[in-house]
Design a protein around this motif. Structure first.
Motif, mmCIF file in Angstrom:
data_model
loop_
_atom_site.group_PDB
_atom_site.id
_atom_site.type_symbol
_atom_site.label_atom_id
_atom_site.label_comp_id
_atom_site.label_asym_id
_atom_site.label_seq_id
_atom_site.Cartn_x
_atom_site.Cartn_y
_atom_site.Cartn_z
ATOM 1 N N THR A 86 -13.033 -6.967 -36.142
ATOM 2 C CA THR A 86 -13.337 -7.238 -37.552
ATOM 3 C C THR A 86 -12.058 -7.604 -38.308
ATOM 4 O O THR A 86 -12.021 -8.584 -39.063
ATOM 5 N N HIS A 87 -11.011 -6.824 -38.081
ATOM 6 C CA HIS A 87 -9.726 -7.135 -38.722
ATOM 7 C C HIS A 87 -9.204 -8.506 -38.287
ATOM 8 O O HIS A 87 -8.715 -9.280 -39.097
ATOM 9 N N HIS A 109 -23.383 -6.832 -32.714
ATOM 10 C CA HIS A 109 -24.239 -6.831 -33.896
ATOM 11 C C HIS A 109 -23.464 -6.324 -35.105
ATOM 12 O O HIS A 109 -22.488 -5.580 -34.956
ATOM 13 N N TYR A 110 -23.948 -6.692 -36.301
ATOM 14 C CA TYR A 110 -23.235 -6.264 -37.511
ATOM 15 C C TYR A 110 -23.175 -4.747 -37.659
ATOM 16 O O TYR A 110 -22.254 -4.210 -38.253
ATOM 17 N N THR A 111 -24.155 -4.058 -37.099
ATOM 18 C CA THR A 111 -24.170 -2.592 -37.214
ATOM 19 C C THR A 111 -23.473 -1.925 -36.031
ATOM 20 O O THR A 111 -23.568 -0.713 -35.853
ATOM 21 N N ASP A 112 -22.778 -2.721 -35.255
ATOM 22 C CA ASP A 112 -22.086 -2.173 -34.074
ATOM 23 C C ASP A 112 -20.750 -2.895 -33.888
ATOM 24 O O ASP A 112 -20.423 -3.377 -32.813
ATOM 25 N N GLN A 113 -20.005 -2.958 -34.965
ATOM 26 C CA GLN A 113 -18.759 -3.719 -34.957
ATOM 27 C C GLN A 113 -17.664 -3.031 -34.134
ATOM 28 O O GLN A 113 -17.579 -1.802 -34.103
ATOM 29 N N ASN A 156 -23.367 -12.211 -39.780
ATOM 30 C CA ASN A 156 -22.530 -11.100 -39.328
ATOM 31 C C ASN A 156 -21.323 -10.872 -40.257
ATOM 32 O O ASN A 156 -21.465 -11.073 -41.462
ATOM 33 N N TYR A 200 -13.959 -2.708 -34.722
ATOM 34 C CA TYR A 200 -13.180 -2.922 -35.949
ATOM 35 C C TYR A 200 -11.852 -3.639 -35.724
ATOM 36 O O TYR A 200 -11.329 -4.259 -36.648
#
Lengths: 270, 270, 270, 270
Positions: free
Chosen positions: D115-116, D106-110, D161, D112
């Motif tokens: 994400t990078h 989820h977007y609030t549980d990335q 997301n 990272y």
């Protein structure tokens, strides 16, 4: 000047380096308005700056935290609640650094490890801060989270280099996370897009003085100062702006909606 | 709740019709925050509404003025300064009416005399107010002028009819005049783009209730109320927002930066 | 250069005054691309300009029409379909005039009769054109309507005077009417926001040359010419852009997304 | 349909996976319009997809390149010029992937690291492509570079997301690099913000079908297809749009400027 706008509110303020910092001015103003808060910065910034003076003056504690490290942020959020005696009402994110700028790399000649590192510090840190606050349910309802940004996120300022892209990412994070923080916790998230400001960070940008003059000549009310930005930030932390969220708010003497000013045309004719 | 944010400030408030009006709530809040002001509205609106109750409650006088008539506005601005004992610090423009809407004309079947008349009332009146204030040098330095608007100025809301175009004109006037008012008198000019609000005016728009629900479901913090809008307006009249000008500020629970919400997708799946 | 992009298409082109006009260049290019069209302008403009030369060159007829008069527009739309032998595929609206500018009235000292008149000519005329086309069902499906505008609709250019507000209104009309024209007839409606262009109209604006230089120095690709604008308009009339609608499209060498350029900073440092 | 709009032009097209890809349709259309080009994709995508069929059909070669690796891009740009016999006139960047989405975070549980990685693939790759082209002076004057993006860069679409933030970064890179590419080489750089499109990539997004329907109901001309996007892209590669740069261009049937449509209100009332 004090209105008790933040009476009883608890906050976390990132990025007060020295007296020129917007975060420093915001801490001073938040203190005057009745808030209690913790100050935080990266260990290296704590060594360079004079934050202890601010802590003393505002009767607040300093908690070191590297905002790119989730474990540091977890520790910060826990400690802040212990120290302040409850959940958090406001957060200021005022963090930014481009390694490419610092090392003199042109935008068309980036070192991508540095690009990633700058993004991590300047923009992804904002996501990390919010993710930790969200997971720990550390924000009070109707709390307010603000990050400082710059108009290079929307328009080209050649010397701003990869910080432009970092700020675009930051502003997007404000919207994306702001949606979930709003739905889940009634917390608002906004960015303030401030005039060029002669902070220690701002002054590092090439051609900064020339650009300051240009922005000042372009803005009908002139450039906004760090103290004025602090005042504006206080309004966003107060209970008077509860339904403002997902916004990027220009605090710039009108620059953002100028095409050209009389003074700029005249300066160019000389 | 009172912070003395407007202590000693003098204002003119247009458009308080009845207790549902945003202008009414703003007058109440401005009074609580220590301001003195005059109330004004068109003669016909004065007869329809209950403004005298508000005047009594806020210890203010009512000066009738048709905002499309320059001579009425000249009289208003002169009288206001006499009554309040000095130049003006803040002005709220909350005026809007479409004759085409009122008479049931579709947007693709306009009566252009009515289109001109609606524009005159809803948008050109804002220019007239500022031109009179500017010519008479009636504003104090660092004064603040705010007009209420709606997001139909940027995006299509089919039932909003020609009010969309009127609001686009109004927002442009805020920028255009804001430049000169800023350069000449250091006065700031902004518009607030508010959630759909069940005022007497708002309720006249076709399909208003369905649209209210949609906007509420789309906005992470829900629709903003008239009272919340009044609170926000107070911050723009205060000394804490001196460098905010030429802006159109969304006060809408986040609606303006939403593409779609989970609740809207779900509602459409049913 | 010709690609047959408009082969078989029928159009109406408003506002070709003389060889400097964007509408003139668009007519020439539309002719090269295989379109047939009628030219139109107000009777007074027809007398001032040299449109007959263009008509001859492009093998088209001229139908006089004052675009503020619905009956003139009705006659135009009927005649155009007769002459061209069918419904209309594309329309160019390139009309603008501010009486306040022409008479030397400052923006803060408007004559409101003239303000209304300028709006009627420059912006409400666009609504009238579309209302007539819509009522008469004169557009083919997937037709394209374009109006020329200027960035003063979004940002302040002090000398642009009330034309800024007129253009804001025009762009709103494009969105508002574009919605209904899209739903009802699959017709797209867009505006092109062009660089300052040394047309006969543009040159009337005070300080135009200085501003042209500024815009050119600010734009990474330099100002766009009238001919380049004509080329771009052709793409919007073609079948390759069928799903582009309600947009305001900047054709300006990049100006609109510039904050500042290196050349402007340098020019200001001199 | 063919107009020879790209006759004699040489290009590089990233991201054609299978027949649903916008890049695939663009390659087909570019071929019809007379261009020659090389196709490229990451080695893993080349294995998954059917690009060889496209290569055969358009008489073009496939050069594998991981767009996150500068050395791969250097090889690509060199080979492309050898194969095509000269400098490059157009480039399409159609690359995007979020590891967080793919792994269900989820977007609030990335995570990272993911994400990078997603940012590197989806957005920083666009910088890398341009940096290599710029350093190697591989673009012809008046060349055109286009990247595909999505409106989640401006507004919240909850299921999009971290791709929302990636696209915001991508659009900023287009502006930032577009400035230098324009000044130095007269090359234009734009992004196209396309309707939700049922490509293999698009279909991976949660709730995609429901959202497609919503977007279609909201857009006065309905959603734009992949083929229509290809047509539009062709206009941006052609010589008819030489002064369009730094723009984010919505190709979406009007969605981006809609507040609400009649159909959406009705669907929500059911």
């Amino acid at each position: 000047m004090s209105y008790n706008l933040l009476k009883g509110k608890r906050g976390i303020i990132f990025g007060a380096l020295d007296e020129n910092s917007i975060a420093w001015k915001t801490a001073e103003r938040a203190h005057e308005e009745g808030a209690s808060f913790v100050l935080t910065n990266a260990p290296v910034a704590l060594r360079m700056g004079t934050i202890n003076k601010l802590a003393e003056q505002t009767n607040s504690e300093v908690i070191p935290a590297d905002a790119t490290k989730v474990e540091d942020l977890e520790n910060l959020v826990e400690k802040a609640q212990e120290i302040l005696g409850g959940k958090i009402d406001f957060v200021l994110h005022s963090i930014g650094m481009s390694v490419n700028v610092r090392k003199g790399k042109h935008y068309t000649d980036q070192n991508y490890d540095w690009t990633h590192k700058g993004l991590d510090i300047s923009a992804m840190s904002f996501h990390k801060v919010m993710q930790v606050l969200h997971k720990k349910e550390a924000m009070n309802e109707w709390g307010s989270i603000v990050a400082l940004t710059y108009m290079a996120a929307q328009r080209v300022f050649p010397d701003y280099n990869d910080m432009a892209d970092n700020k675009a990412y930051l502003e997007s994070v404000a919207r994306s996370f702001g949606y979930f923080f709003g739905k889940d916790k009634k917390v608002r998230v906004n960015t303030i897009s401030q005039s060029p400001t002669p902070t220690s960070a701002g002054q590092g940008v090439k051609g900064f003085t020339g650009f300051m003059n240009y922005a000042d000549k372009m803005s009908p009310l002139g450039n906004a100062t760090a103290l004025e930005c602090a005042d504006y930030t206080i309004t966003l932390f107060s209970d008077l702006t509860k339904k403002v969220t997902l916004q990027n708010l220009f605090h710039d003497g009108g620059f953002s909606n100028m095409g050209v000013s009389q003074e700029v045309i005249e300066a160019m004719e000389d």
